[in-house]
Design an enzyme around this catalytic site. Structure first.
Site, short mmCIF file in Angstrom:
data_model
loop_
_atom_site.label_atom_id
_atom_site.label_comp_id
_atom_site.label_asym_id
_atom_site.label_seq_id
_atom_site.Cartn_x
_atom_site.Cartn_y
_atom_site.Cartn_z
CG ASP A 1 -9.76 -0.06 4.81
OD1 ASP A 1 -9.60 -0.52 3.66
OD2 ASP A 1 -8.99 -0.27 5.75
CD GLN B 1 -3.59 -4.45 6.38
OE1 GLN B 1 -3.68 -3.40 5.73
NE2 GLN B 1 -4.03 -5.60 5.90
CE LYS C 1 -3.85 -2.45 2.14
NZ LYS C 1 -4.69 -2.77 3.29
N1 GUN Z 1 -7.08 -6.83 6.05
C1 GUN Z 1 -7.43 -7.60 4.98
N2 GUN Z 1 -8.01 -6.82 4.03
C2 GUN Z 1 -8.02 -5.56 4.51
C3 GUN Z 1 -8.50 -4.32 3.99
O1 GUN Z 1 -9.04 -4.22 2.88
N3 GUN Z 1 -8.32 -3.24 4.79
C4 GUN Z 1 -7.75 -3.33 6.01
N4 GUN Z 1 -7.64 -2.21 6.72
N5 GUN Z 1 -7.31 -4.46 6.53
C5 GUN Z 1 -7.44 -5.56 5.77
#
Ligand code: GUN
Length: 284
Positions: free
Chosen positions: A120, A97, A53
């Site tokens: 998100d 995350q 990311k």
């Molecule tokens: N963990 C697995 N997929 C995601 C996601 O799309 N966003 C976040 N913040 N954590 C994750």
């Protein structure tokens, strides 16, 4: 039949080039898009996702901050940092995350993020807006899947869509978006009886259950569109999805590969949401 490959890398590249141009236009006005990514603990997969990311931000010309905490950090420390980021004008998107360590109340952490910076789309306010049909931020993985379907010209109106998995991150928002696109949606999960009777009806099948090669050719209707959200590591170290790709691609009309299908689109839509947050802020 050999299925059309829905190429996430190609679409991601196309979209990111546009995002890069829009980011530069904002930067020229002193408003470069900024994303803060919070990582708690040492989960190996989460570390890879967060690195990807942050790298994607750099490539698109976005500002980004990675904020890492040890697994035993006190939740108040993270909540205080989120409050600072909520007030930071250089940060337009905040992502925590998941999963968080067990001593965290994940919902409380997600609710602490300003809904205007919740790229998100996990804050209750944004979940509610999506459910009401006027989303502010669409969760990145289902958003990316909708873009892939759109790019391939797949019309969802009246289609049977079956989603395997009911997570807040993928399954539930995916079902909502497919419904809004006028598909008839079935959500299956670990307690569903006779799963194959559902999957075999699907014109569009989305597998997001986290089990390597779970979806076999016998479970797929000939001519279906198959979307594979899974990323599983096999004993030999190779990655594979939730779908038995080799066999299912002989039955399906279209299929996403793993890697190179949904994965690159998830990060791309995180960039899209961050850019959108920055553009909204710039026009306020
Ligand atoms: N963990 C697995 N997929 C995601 C996601 O799309 N966003 C976040 N913040 N954590 C994750």
């Amino acid at each position: 039949m050999t299925a059309q490959i829905l190429d996430g890398n190609r679409l991601a590249q196309k979209l990111r080039a546009d995002f890069g141009r829009r980011a530069e236009a904002l930067a020229a006005r002193g408003k470069r898009p900024g994303l803060a990514v919070i990582l708690v603990g040492e989960d190996a997969a989460s570390q890879v996702y967060v690195r990807n990311k942050v790298n994607a931000c750099a490539q698109a010309g976005f500002h980004s901050e990675k904020i890492a905490y040890p697994p035993d950090v006190a939740p108040q420390v993270v909540l205080a940092r989120i409050a600072e980021l909520n007030a930071d004008p250089t940060i337009h998107g905040i992502l925590v995350q998941l999963p968080l360590p067990r001593h965290f109340d994940s919902d409380a952490v997600l609710e602490a993020i300003s809904p205007a910076k919740d790229v998100d789309g996990f804050h209750a306010e944004n979940v509610g807006a999506l459910m009401q049909g006027h989303p502010r931020f669409i969760p990145c993985t289902p958003y990316g899947i909708m873009k892939l379907l759109d790019e391939a010209g797949i019309d969802l109106k009246g289609k049977e869509a079956v989603v395997l998995g009911r997570s807040n991150i993928v399954g539930k928002p995916m079902a909502m978006l497919l419904m809004q696109a006028s598909a008839t949606v079935t959500v299956c999960h670990s307690q569903t009886r006779d799963l194959a009777s559902h999957t075999r009806r699907a014109d569009v099948l989305v597998a997001a259950l986290g089990k390597a090669r779970f979806v076999t050719a016998e479970m797929v209707r000939p001519g279906a569109v198959v979307i594979d959200v899974g990323i599983n590591r096999l004993p030999d170290g190779k990655l594979c999805g939730d779908v038995d790709y080799a066999a299912v691609s002989e039955v399906a009309a279209a299929i996403t590969p793993v890697p190179g299908g949904v994965g690159p689109m998830t990060i791309t839509m995180l960039l899209a949401n961050t850019l959108e947050a920055a553009e909204r802020e710039a026009t306020r």
